[in-house]
Design a protein around this motif. Sequence first.
Motif, PDB file in Angstrom:
ATOM      1  N   VAL A   1       0.849  -1.182   0.000  1.00 58.41           N
ATOM      2  CA  VAL A   1       0.000   0.000   0.000  1.00 58.41           C
ATOM      3  C   VAL A   1       0.889   1.238   0.000  1.00 58.41           C
ATOM      4  N   GLN A   2       0.610   2.142  -0.915  1.00 59.39           N
ATOM      5  CA  GLN A   2       1.376   3.382  -1.014  1.00 59.39           C
ATOM      6  C   GLN A   2       0.679   4.479  -0.240  1.00 59.39           C
ATOM      7  N   LEU A   3       1.453   5.221   0.548  1.00 54.53           N
ATOM      8  CA  LEU A   3       0.931   6.359   1.286  1.00 54.53           C
ATOM      9  C   LEU A   3       1.666   7.608   0.800  1.00 54.53           C
ATOM     10  N   ILE A   4       0.912   8.604   0.368  1.00 52.95           N
ATOM     11  CA  ILE A   4       1.512   9.823  -0.173  1.00 52.95           C
ATOM     12  C   ILE A   4       1.230  10.978   0.776  1.00 52.95           C
ATOM     13  N   GLU A   5       2.291  11.495   1.390  1.00 54.43           N
ATOM     14  CA  GLU A   5       2.174  12.581   2.373  1.00 54.43           C
ATOM     15  C   GLU A   5       2.430  13.934   1.707  1.00 54.43           C
ATOM     16  N   SER A   6       1.775  14.949   2.214  1.00 55.10           N
ATOM     17  CA  SER A   6       1.998  16.303   1.719  1.00 55.10           C
ATOM     18  C   SER A   6       1.652  17.306   2.801  1.00 55.10           C
ATOM     19  N   GLY A   7       2.128  18.542   2.611  1.00 49.80           N
ATOM     20  CA  GLY A   7       1.737  19.632   3.494  1.00 49.80           C
ATOM     21  C   GLY A   7       2.774  20.089   4.491  1.00 49.80           C
ATOM     22  N   GLY A   8       3.909  19.455   4.523  1.00 48.66           N
ATOM     23  CA  GLY A   8       4.939  19.869   5.472  1.00 48.66           C
ATOM     24  C   GLY A   8       5.582  21.182   5.071  1.00 48.66           C
ATOM     25  N   GLY A   9       6.479  21.662   5.928  1.00 51.78           N
ATOM     26  CA  GLY A   9       7.175  22.894   5.614  1.00 51.78           C
ATOM     27  C   GLY A   9       7.734  23.561   6.836  1.00 51.78           C
ATOM     28  N   LEU A  10       8.117  24.828   6.641  1.00 52.24           N
ATOM     29  CA  LEU A  10       8.695  25.643   7.696  1.00 52.24           C
ATOM     30  C   LEU A  10       7.668  26.658   8.157  1.00 52.24           C
ATOM     31  N   VAL A  11       7.387  26.667   9.449  1.00 52.38           N
ATOM     32  CA  VAL A  11       6.435  27.614  10.019  1.00 52.38           C
ATOM     33  C   VAL A  11       7.023  28.200  11.296  1.00 52.38           C
ATOM     34  N   GLN A  12       6.374  29.242  11.797  1.00 54.63           N
ATOM     35  CA  GLN A  12       6.809  29.853  13.050  1.00 54.63           C
ATOM     36  C   GLN A  12       6.013  29.299  14.219  1.00 54.63           C
ATOM     37  N   ALA A  13       6.603  29.365  15.366  1.00 57.66           N
ATOM     38  CA  ALA A  13       5.909  28.931  16.571  1.00 57.66           C
ATOM     39  C   ALA A  13       4.584  29.684  16.699  1.00 57.66           C
ATOM     40  N   GLY A  14       3.553  28.921  17.045  1.00 54.06           N
ATOM     41  CA  GLY A  14       2.225  29.498  17.160  1.00 54.06           C
ATOM     42  C   GLY A  14       1.384  29.364  15.911  1.00 54.06           C
ATOM     43  N   ASP A  15       2.020  29.065  14.804  1.00 57.68           N
ATOM     44  CA  ASP A  15       1.302  28.912  13.538  1.00 57.68           C
ATOM     45  C   ASP A  15       0.572  27.574  13.478  1.00 57.68           C
ATOM     46  N   SER A  16      -0.177  27.413  12.389  1.00 58.75           N
ATOM     47  CA  SER A  16      -0.892  26.162  12.117  1.00 58.75           C
ATOM     48  C   SER A  16      -0.405  25.581  10.799  1.00 58.75           C
ATOM     49  N   LEU A  17      -0.606  24.283  10.667  1.00 55.45           N
ATOM     50  CA  LEU A  17      -0.190  23.589   9.446  1.00 55.45           C
ATOM     51  C   LEU A  17      -1.056  22.349   9.310  1.00 55.45           C
ATOM     52  N   ARG A  18      -1.361  21.972   8.074  1.00 56.17           N
ATOM     53  CA  ARG A  18      -2.142  20.756   7.853  1.00 56.17           C
ATOM     54  C   ARG A  18      -1.358  19.778   7.001  1.00 56.17           C
ATOM     55  N   LEU A  19      -1.229  18.567   7.512  1.00 54.66           N
ATOM     56  CA  LEU A  19      -0.620  17.478   6.755  1.00 54.66           C
ATOM     57  C   LEU A  19      -1.724  16.615   6.155  1.00 54.66           C
ATOM     58  N   SER A  20      -1.430  16.067   4.977  1.00 54.24           N
ATOM     59  CA  SER A  20      -2.363  15.153   4.317  1.00 54.24           C
ATOM     60  C   SER A  20      -1.636  13.867   3.967  1.00 54.24           C
ATOM     61  N   CYS A  21      -2.390  12.785   3.966  1.00 53.17           N
ATOM     62  CA  CYS A  21      -1.841  11.487   3.571  1.00 53.17           C
ATOM     63  C   CYS A  21      -2.919  10.777   2.763  1.00 53.17           C
ATOM     64  N   THR A  22      -2.590  10.443   1.542  1.00 50.97           N
ATOM     65  CA  THR A  22      -3.550   9.824   0.633  1.00 50.97           C
ATOM     66  C   THR A  22      -3.072   8.456   0.192  1.00 50.97           C
ATOM     67  N   ILE A  23      -4.016   7.510   0.176  1.00 48.17           N
ATOM     68  CA  ILE A  23      -3.765   6.191  -0.397  1.00 48.17           C
ATOM     69  C   ILE A  23      -4.407   6.186  -1.771  1.00 48.17           C
ATOM     70  N   PRO A  24      -3.614   6.104  -2.820  1.00 49.02           N
ATOM     71  CA  PRO A  24      -4.190   6.140  -4.172  1.00 49.02           C
ATOM     72  C   PRO A  24      -5.172   4.995  -4.392  1.00 49.02           C
ATOM     73  N   GLY A  25      -6.259   5.308  -5.091  1.00 50.56           N
ATOM     74  CA  GLY A  25      -7.242   4.285  -5.386  1.00 50.56           C
ATOM     75  C   GLY A  25      -8.602   4.888  -5.608  1.00 50.56           C
TER      76      GLY A  25
END
Length: 124
Positions: free
Chosen positions: A2-26
Amino acid sequence: QVQLIESGGGLVQAGDSLRLSCTIPGPPYSSRYNMAWFRQAPGEDREFVAAVRWTGGSTNYADSVKGRFTISKDNAKNTVYLEMGRLELGDTAVYYCAAATQDRWGTGEGWNYWGQGIQVTVSS
């Protein structure tokens, strides 16, 4: 496999928000796995962050992220999300998506499938 594809990472400042996603193709609704996020900071062991059951949608969180992070899933898109709020320097890590058959659940390394990891860096 099963392949898992992650996205949404990066560099942010303390106090900020961020959303990660993980998709299984199909096709829509084809993923029937319990899903989780783990993370590994430099020099540390990989640790559990959050998980969501495919059936019923119940969740589990590490104490360190309770009240700040939210895990959710979109079954139509075969995608799990990790909404990270009030990010702290200690949240800096490589975040890994994991999937498990429905008979598996827990905070350890027993999940069946793993993504390659995505970097999240929180700066001051």
